[in-house]
Design a protein around this motif. Structure first.
Motif, PDB file in Angstrom:
ATOM      1  N   THR A  35       0.844  -1.189   0.000  1.00  0.00           N
ATOM      2  CA  THR A  35       0.000   0.000   0.000  1.00  0.00           C
ATOM      3  C   THR A  35       0.880   1.240   0.000  1.00  0.00           C
ATOM      4  N   PHE A  36       0.390   2.276  -0.654  1.00  0.00           N
ATOM      5  CA  PHE A  36       1.095   3.559  -0.667  1.00  0.00           C
ATOM      6  C   PHE A  36       0.066   4.640  -0.951  1.00  0.00           C
ATOM      7  N   PRO A  37       0.214   5.813  -0.323  1.00  0.00           N
ATOM      8  CA  PRO A  37      -0.701   6.904  -0.663  1.00  0.00           C
ATOM      9  C   PRO A  37      -0.715   7.118  -2.176  1.00  0.00           C
ATOM     10  N   THR A  38      -1.868   7.492  -2.697  1.00  0.00           N
ATOM     11  CA  THR A  38      -2.007   7.678  -4.131  1.00  0.00           C
ATOM     12  C   THR A  38      -0.812   8.452  -4.673  1.00  0.00           C
ATOM     13  N   ASP A  39      -0.139   7.869  -5.659  1.00  0.00           N
ATOM     14  CA  ASP A  39       1.141   8.370  -6.163  1.00  0.00           C
ATOM     15  C   ASP A  39       1.038   9.822  -6.618  1.00  0.00           C
ATOM     16  N   PRO A  40       1.723  10.743  -5.937  1.00  0.00           N
ATOM     17  CA  PRO A  40       1.644  12.153  -6.321  1.00  0.00           C
ATOM     18  C   PRO A  40       2.196  12.439  -7.713  1.00  0.00           C
ATOM     19  N   ARG A  41       2.953  11.496  -8.282  1.00  0.00           N
ATOM     20  CA  ARG A  41       3.451  11.692  -9.645  1.00  0.00           C
ATOM     21  C   ARG A  41       2.310  11.756 -10.654  1.00  0.00           C
ATOM     22  N   ARG A  42       1.132  11.235 -10.246  1.00  0.00           N
ATOM     23  CA  ARG A  42      -0.015  11.251 -11.145  1.00  0.00           C
ATOM     24  C   ARG A  42      -0.879  12.500 -10.959  1.00  0.00           C
ATOM     25  N   SER A  43      -0.504  13.348 -10.013  1.00  0.00           N
ATOM     26  CA  SER A  43      -1.282  14.555  -9.763  1.00  0.00           C
ATOM     27  C   SER A  43      -0.942  15.644 -10.782  1.00  0.00           C
ATOM     28  N   PRO A  44      -1.941  16.338 -11.333  1.00  0.00           N
ATOM     29  CA  PRO A  44      -1.665  17.461 -12.240  1.00  0.00           C
ATOM     30  C   PRO A  44      -0.782  18.526 -11.589  1.00  0.00           C
ATOM     31  N   SER A  45      -0.875  18.627 -10.271  1.00  0.00           N
ATOM     32  CA  SER A  45      -0.077  19.626  -9.550  1.00  0.00           C
ATOM     33  C   SER A  45       1.410  19.305  -9.571  1.00  0.00           C
ATOM     34  N   ALA A  46       1.763  18.083  -9.966  1.00  0.00           N
ATOM     35  CA  ALA A  46       3.170  17.663  -9.970  1.00  0.00           C
ATOM     36  C   ALA A  46       3.870  17.925 -11.290  1.00  0.00           C
ATOM     37  N   ALA A  47       3.160  18.431 -12.277  1.00  0.00           N
ATOM     38  CA  ALA A  47       3.713  18.552 -13.629  1.00  0.00           C
ATOM     39  C   ALA A  47       5.034  19.314 -13.673  1.00  0.00           C
ATOM     40  N   LYS A  48       5.079  20.488 -13.057  1.00  0.00           N
ATOM     41  CA  LYS A  48       6.306  21.288 -13.097  1.00  0.00           C
ATOM     42  C   LYS A  48       7.444  20.600 -12.347  1.00  0.00           C
ATOM     43  N   ALA A  49       7.107  19.986 -11.225  1.00  0.00           N
ATOM     44  CA  ALA A  49       8.136  19.285 -10.447  1.00  0.00           C
ATOM     45  C   ALA A  49       8.691  18.111 -11.236  1.00  0.00           C
ATOM     46  N   LEU A  50       7.823  17.413 -11.941  1.00  0.00           N
ATOM     47  CA  LEU A  50       8.291  16.282 -12.741  1.00  0.00           C
ATOM     48  C   LEU A  50       9.248  16.734 -13.828  1.00  0.00           C
ATOM     49  N   GLU A  51       9.012  17.903 -14.380  1.00  0.00           N
ATOM     50  CA  GLU A  51       9.941  18.452 -15.375  1.00  0.00           C
ATOM     51  C   GLU A  51      11.288  18.759 -14.732  1.00  0.00           C
ATOM     52  N   GLN A  52      11.257  19.284 -13.517  1.00  0.00           N
ATOM     53  CA  GLN A  52      12.501  19.539 -12.777  1.00  0.00           C
ATOM     54  C   GLN A  52      13.317  18.259 -12.655  1.00  0.00           C
ATOM     55  N   PHE A  53      12.657  17.216 -12.201  1.00  0.00           N
ATOM     56  CA  PHE A  53      13.360  15.951 -11.963  1.00  0.00           C
ATOM     57  C   PHE A  53      13.775  15.287 -13.267  1.00  0.00           C
ATOM     58  N   LYS A  54      12.972  15.438 -14.293  1.00  0.00           N
ATOM     59  CA  LYS A  54      13.327  14.878 -15.593  1.00  0.00           C
ATOM     60  C   LYS A  54      14.623  15.482 -16.096  1.00  0.00           C
ATOM     61  N   ALA A  55      14.802  16.781 -15.860  1.00  0.00           N
ATOM     62  CA  ALA A  55      16.032  17.465 -16.272  1.00  0.00           C
ATOM     63  C   ALA A  55      17.244  16.938 -15.504  1.00  0.00           C
ATOM     64  N   GLN A  56      16.978  16.397 -14.303  1.00  0.00           N
ATOM     65  CA  GLN A  56      18.059  15.834 -13.488  1.00  0.00           C
ATOM     66  C   GLN A  56      18.286  14.357 -13.786  1.00  0.00           C
ATOM     67  N   GLY A  57      17.401  13.781 -14.602  1.00  0.00           N
ATOM     68  CA  GLY A  57      17.490  12.349 -14.864  1.00  0.00           C
ATOM     69  C   GLY A  57      17.112  11.520 -13.659  1.00  0.00           C
ATOM     70  N   TYR A  58      16.183  12.040 -12.851  1.00  0.00           N
ATOM     71  CA  TYR A  58      15.816  11.377 -11.593  1.00  0.00           C
ATOM     72  C   TYR A  58      14.314  11.108 -11.565  1.00  0.00           C
ATOM     73  N   ASP A  59      13.943   9.906 -11.136  1.00  0.00           N
ATOM     74  CA  ASP A  59      12.539   9.544 -10.980  1.00  0.00           C
ATOM     75  C   ASP A  59      12.126   9.826  -9.537  1.00  0.00           C
ATOM     76  N   PRO A  60      11.216  10.778  -9.313  1.00  0.00           N
ATOM     77  CA  PRO A  60      10.826  11.136  -7.939  1.00  0.00           C
ATOM     78  C   PRO A  60       9.876  10.123  -7.319  1.00  0.00           C
ATOM     79  N   GLU A  61      10.372   8.895  -7.120  1.00  0.00           N
ATOM     80  CA  GLU A  61       9.566   7.817  -6.558  1.00  0.00           C
ATOM     81  C   GLU A  61       9.435   7.962  -5.055  1.00  0.00           C
ATOM     82  N   GLY A  62       8.611   7.084  -4.500  1.00  0.00           N
ATOM     83  CA  GLY A  62       8.522   6.980  -3.043  1.00  0.00           C
ATOM     84  C   GLY A  62       8.144   8.273  -2.353  1.00  0.00           C
TER      85      GLY A  62
END
Length: 369
Positions: free
Chosen positions: A270-297
């Motif tokens: 079990t895990f809280p609903t993955d915030p990576r799927r939240s629309p609010s995470a879009a900009k943050a995901l771009e940040q991490f993508k530029a770093q080559g990092y998957d913001p898991e967990g």
């Protein structure tokens, strides 16, 4: 924070005056397991906090003030966590993103509360953390009792008639979560064939695997961390023991698969609903993508903690941790990378949601409930 102003006055020498002022920087200590068996969680926290600070600072900061991140290592050890807490207090840091392990957060929280430091955990789930009633202790993460309430009925329904065993690693997190699941299952008329603790950090779990085989366990719920879960599965496969393993939220890290290998196929958690799927995470995901990092967990939970503290400073118009906590607990939503969140009067988030995830071929994702 207080600034000392030195004035030169003729005939009087130097006179030191102290006045309360807003600090130039907003310093947040990220306290978590940067070393040790669960260091991957500490790395997630560090990455999340640093990315959040960078995004906020690039956007003009908090009313023009910059966020500064300081990293502290508690190694998921209660004694070291208390040492870290005292170090944070000694540095006059007023805000903490941490700790991760409940066994560290709970004793450290007493130090922070006594010294008026705002601590917000992105990962600790043991209910005891916020049940003490400390005004400046919060968490941006659901409690174990909520997790147990969510998953126990699902286990009882999906594995009806199966022999269920429950293991835990004796930690505040692991035993606490396993006990909640046990109590909820028992209340629903399900009795486990085995409830036992293991010693974390061991290299050989043959004895407990043998007990599971003898008990005929078909489903095993484990309260503990990814290293032990992965090793138990690998050694169980070597012994030809077959059972469905399910854990709590601690195995949301690629290090679980590195430990378990193919034996981890089909593992549930079990895990809280993955915030990576939240629309609010879009900009943050771009940040991490530029770093080559998957913001898991717990990465985005740590990101959200920094956002929440920054929002609390704005709302309260103060650097006072108690006023900031009160401002965040007023029932109004706080905009975070996970979407809007609300806190109750204890400092817990309201209305948490969970996914049931499955590991397959080295990756995990939610399944249909």
């Amino acid at each position: 924070m207080r600034t000392t102003i030195i004035l030169s006055l003729t005939g009087f020498g130097l006179l030191a005056l102290s006045a309360p002022v807003l600090a130039d920087d907003i310093t947040i200590a990220v306290a978590g397991p940067m070393t040790g068996p669960v260091a991957s969680i500490g790395e997630q926290m560090k990455r999340g906090a640093e990315a959040a600070a960078a995004a906020i600072n690039d956007g003009g900061g908090v009313d023009g003030r910059k966020i500064k991140i300081v990293i502290e290592d508690d190694a998921c050890d209660p004694k070291q966590a208390v040492t870290v807490a005292n170090l944070v207090v000694g540095q006059q840091i007023k805000y903490v993103d941490g700790h991760a392990c409940s066994g560290s957060s709970i004793p450290a929280s007493d130090v922070y509360a006594e010294n008026d430091v705002l601590m917000m955990s992105p990962a600790s789930s043991n209910p005891a953390l916020t049940e003490k009633g400390h005004a400046t202790i919060m968490r941006l993460y659901p409690r174990d009792d909520r997790q147990g309430e969510f998953i126990a009925p699902w286990i009882a329904d999906r594995y009806k008639g199966k022999k269920i065993a429950i293991l835990h690693d004796k930690s505040a997190y692991g035993k606490g979560l396993a006990s909640v699941v046990k109590d909820k299952l028992n209340a629903g008329g399900v009795t486990e064939v085995m409830f036992e603790g293991i010693n974390p950090g061991e290299k050989d779990y043959t004895a407990v695997i043998t007990k599971l085989k003898s008990a005929g366990a078909e489903f095993v719920y484990f309260g503990g961390y990814h290293a032990e879960a992965g090793l138990i599965l690998r050694q169980a496969a070597d012994q030809g023991a077959k059972f469905q393993l399910m854990t709590g939220d601690s195995i949301a890290t690629s290090e679980f698969w590195a430990m378990s290998g193919p034996a981890g196929e089909g593992t549930l958690f079990t895990f809280p609903t993955d915030p990576r799927r939240s629309p609010s995470a879009a900009k943050a995901l771009e940040q991490f993508k530029a770093q080559g990092y998957d913001p898991e967990g717990f990465t985005l939970f740590s990101y959200g903690v920094v956002q929440a503290i920054a929002d609390g400073v704005k709302r309260s118009g103060s650097d006072d941790p108690a006023k900031i906590a009160a401002a965040l607990e007023d029932g109004k939503p706080v905009d975070t990378v996970m979407g809007p969140v609300k806190f109750d009067g204890k400092g817990d988030i309201l209305d948490p949601r969970y996914d049931i995830n499955m590991w397959s071929a080295g990756k995990y994702g939610p399944i249909a409930k």
